[in-house]
Write a protein that holds these residues in place. Sequence first.
Motif, PDB file in Angstrom:
ATOM      1  N   GLU A   1       0.850  -1.187   0.000  1.00 42.78           N
ATOM      2  CA  GLU A   1       0.000   0.000   0.000  1.00 42.78           C
ATOM      3  C   GLU A   1       0.885   1.236   0.000  1.00 42.78           C
ATOM      4  O   GLU A   1       1.941   1.240   0.626  1.00 42.78           O
TER       5      GLU A   1
ATOM      6  N   GLU B   1       0.560   5.390   0.624  1.00 39.95           N
ATOM      7  CA  GLU B   1      -0.305   6.500   1.003  1.00 39.95           C
ATOM      8  C   GLU B   1       0.572   7.745   1.052  1.00 39.95           C
ATOM      9  O   GLU B   1       1.624   7.744   1.664  1.00 39.95           O
TER      10      GLU B   1
ATOM     11  N   PRO C   1      -3.740  13.719   0.450  1.00 38.94           N
ATOM     12  CA  PRO C   1      -3.031  12.505   0.020  1.00 38.94           C
ATOM     13  C   PRO C   1      -3.924  11.556  -0.782  1.00 38.94           C
ATOM     14  O   PRO C   1      -5.140  11.704  -0.794  1.00 38.94           O
TER      15      PRO C   1
ATOM     16  N   HIS D   1      -4.391   7.281  -1.781  1.00 36.04           N
ATOM     17  CA  HIS D   1      -4.084   5.967  -1.234  1.00 36.04           C
ATOM     18  C   HIS D   1      -4.142   4.905  -2.339  1.00 36.04           C
ATOM     19  O   HIS D   1      -5.116   4.840  -3.078  1.00 36.04           O
TER      20      HIS D   1
ATOM     21  N   ASP E   1      -3.863   0.787  -3.011  1.00 36.85           N
ATOM     22  CA  ASP E   1      -3.851  -0.539  -2.395  1.00 36.85           C
ATOM     23  C   ASP E   1      -3.653  -1.555  -3.519  1.00 36.85           C
ATOM     24  O   ASP E   1      -4.570  -1.801  -4.307  1.00 36.85           O
TER      25      ASP E   1
ATOM     26  N   VAL F   1      -7.354   2.763  -6.130  1.00 34.66           N
ATOM     27  CA  VAL F   1      -6.837   4.081  -5.777  1.00 34.66           C
ATOM     28  C   VAL F   1      -7.983   4.799  -5.084  1.00 34.66           C
ATOM     29  O   VAL F   1      -9.075   4.906  -5.651  1.00 34.66           O
ATOM     30  N   THR F   2      -7.762   5.259  -3.852  1.00 29.18           N
ATOM     31  CA  THR F   2      -8.850   5.898  -3.111  1.00 29.18           C
ATOM     32  C   THR F   2      -8.383   7.237  -2.530  1.00 29.18           C
ATOM     33  O   THR F   2      -7.176   7.489  -2.422  1.00 29.18           O
ATOM     34  N   THR F   3      -9.363   8.066  -2.176  1.00 28.31           N
ATOM     35  CA  THR F   3      -9.063   9.329  -1.492  1.00 28.31           C
ATOM     36  C   THR F   3      -9.968   9.416  -0.266  1.00 28.31           C
ATOM     37  O   THR F   3     -10.887   8.605  -0.117  1.00 28.31           O
ATOM     38  N   ARG F   4      -9.719  10.420   0.579  1.00 32.90           N
ATOM     39  CA  ARG F   4     -10.567  10.524   1.775  1.00 32.90           C
ATOM     40  C   ARG F   4     -11.932  11.132   1.442  1.00 32.90           C
ATOM     41  O   ARG F   4     -12.767  11.334   2.313  1.00 32.90           O
TER      42      ARG F   4
ATOM     43  N   ARG G   1     -13.088   6.152  -5.402  1.00 30.82           N
ATOM     44  CA  ARG G   1     -12.554   4.801  -5.408  1.00 30.82           C
ATOM     45  C   ARG G   1     -12.433   4.341  -6.849  1.00 30.82           C
ATOM     46  O   ARG G   1     -13.421   4.186  -7.553  1.00 30.82           O
TER      47      ARG G   1
END
Lengths: 197, 483
Positions: free
Chosen positions: A6, A8, A131, A133, A135, A141-144, A148
């Motif tokens: 991962e 980040e 940032p 992320h 995985d 690929v994800t964000t807060r 997704r």
Amino acid sequence: MEKLTEVEGRAYPFGMKNVDTDIVIPAHWLKTISRAGLGKGAFEVLRKEPGNVFDDPEYAGSPILIAGDNFGCGSSREHAAWALADLGIKVVIAPSFSDIFSGNAFKNGILTVVLPQDAIDRLMEVAKSDPIHIDLEHQTVTTRFQDRFQFEIDPFRKHCLLGGLDEIGLTLGNKGEIDRFEDKLAVEKPWLVPTVA
Amino acid sequence: MVKPSTLYEKIWDAHVIERRPDGTCLIYIDRHLVHEVTSPQAFEGLRLAGRKVRRPDLTLAVPDHNLPTTPRRDATGHRIPIADPESAQQLAALERNAPEFGVRLFGDTDPQQGIVHVVGPEQGFTLPGATLVCGDSHTSSHGALGALAFGIGTSEVEHVLATQTLLLKQSKTMEVRIDGELGFGVTPKDVALAICARIGTAGGTGYVMEYRGSVFRDMSIEGRLTVANMSIEAGARSGLFAPDEKTFAYLKGRPMAPTGAAWDAAIAWWKTLKTDEGAVFDKVVVIDAADIVPNVTWGTSPEDVVAVTGVVPDPESFADASKRAAAQKSLDYMGLTPGQRMQDVPVEHIFIGSCTNSRIEDLRAAAALLKGRHIASGIKQAMVVPGSGLVKLQAEAEGLDRVFKEAGFEWREPGCSACLGMNPDKVPAGERCASTSNRNFMGRQGPGSRTHLVSPVMAAAAAVTGRLTDVRELLDKKVGAVA
Ligand code: SF4
């Protein structure tokens, strides 16, 4: 090779299209004898421009690079991957890559993620403040902000990156077969060892 | 009955350690040549991972690309350091890495030093039926002796150093057949250029070539090295010649070649290395020897070939638009105009050297033409760079160095020299060179340099007249001067 599971961190919102390997690392850097230190030469020409993302303290040390279409085209120099690795890049995200570059990146433990242009546009936005992320196990690929994005990857490459296995390490896994082949050679073609004059 | 196979398939099959479901094979590598440009990061990789060189005895290191070709020792025998710091650093890295990893090195002042592709065959390091690799695209040269030889990148160099293997997919096969007899003044270099012209620089991509027919059978080993060298210019990573009596005679007694009973055993296998009757090639190219003439390149790609008696082509004469644009760009770069006679093109530089044409036969042929002649007044620099220290010594023993010097040539130390603009030997911007090397790319011999690829005798002829010249005109007046 380091394992990559991962990642980040902040991402350089670069986005430029058709970045050839000469832009990534100009030819005069090819006279080096080390893979280390090439980060200094990465994007050298672009970095002469004030306000470029690579020298913006906001993004210093980012492990992710977001690029445009056809990233890494041009000369096959492996130095491009070495330069990015030395810069601390672990993942490059773009709508497409040159085959040779993604091969070289993979050999050097860098993940290349292909996503459609609208996903890239969105990530470029997020990257400016937050940032991102990645995985690898779940290929996301994800964000807060609930973004997704799912990506594809060759299962062999995924396996190698997750396990931190480089090609040499994998081939050394065939040591038994290589040993046996050499034993056979020594019997059948003993003359193959050069005479030392 | 066993299916008939080509020479390439036989060598390939003899080296497969493991075949994977997707067709990738783990291939054993018998010979590895290492030079100073593409190896430092490979050795560094081994060091970082705590790995060793698996078979240092099958590996040979020789610096060539960066070395200046001016004297390497001063009057008192001390080594003269390389002025360019980066070149010096690459050489120093090889000198450090080779002993650290137990690899044999021919250093810059050893008489055995030279261009890797000249040294391998000369030492008998290159053998028929062997797989041979080097971090350099002109590794194809070694195919002249029947070795399956190809260039690799730095990460593959590291892979071979660590494992003595490579992961490869089998190539397709191409037969290049030329029967008949070569005309007067026509050399192996002209044959190589004719092949590039015929199939184009991408024509051989994905193929391993095999050179067949009476022209190649009759050709000397050194001529075959010239042809195999330029396989890569026709797009093929490798080009093969089936080993024959000439090959065996060439290798016998070379320092690293097998001896005694081992030699006999080797020969027994080498004799089986030929394409079987009835074997099928994926592609066949046939050229008639009678159609090959002394050639010269007009553009910036090795396929831009024209007879020396011909004229600069008109870009408009090319069928497709991208070719037309490329030709126009080449002509602008080369400073030539369509319709201009090639023989009216003046040259200021002459380069006889490179892994294509720097062996003793090349030097003999050029010297025979130059004997009793002098370079033209318009020539700014004419250089002969022997392919290795041993070629240089041999030439000096035959008095060729004197012939060259009396003709106005510089007699240099071995190395890649002006073949590529990496060491101090360069062709200045806008100036023109008749060169025996293999690449006429933009900037190849230095930024802005203009290169015309020719054979050694054609380079000598251009030196004498100061312009591109049909060597046959000079040979006619001195019949028998050049064999
Ligand atoms: S002589 Fe030229 S082509 Fe041959 S190895 Fe040296 S640089 Fe490459």
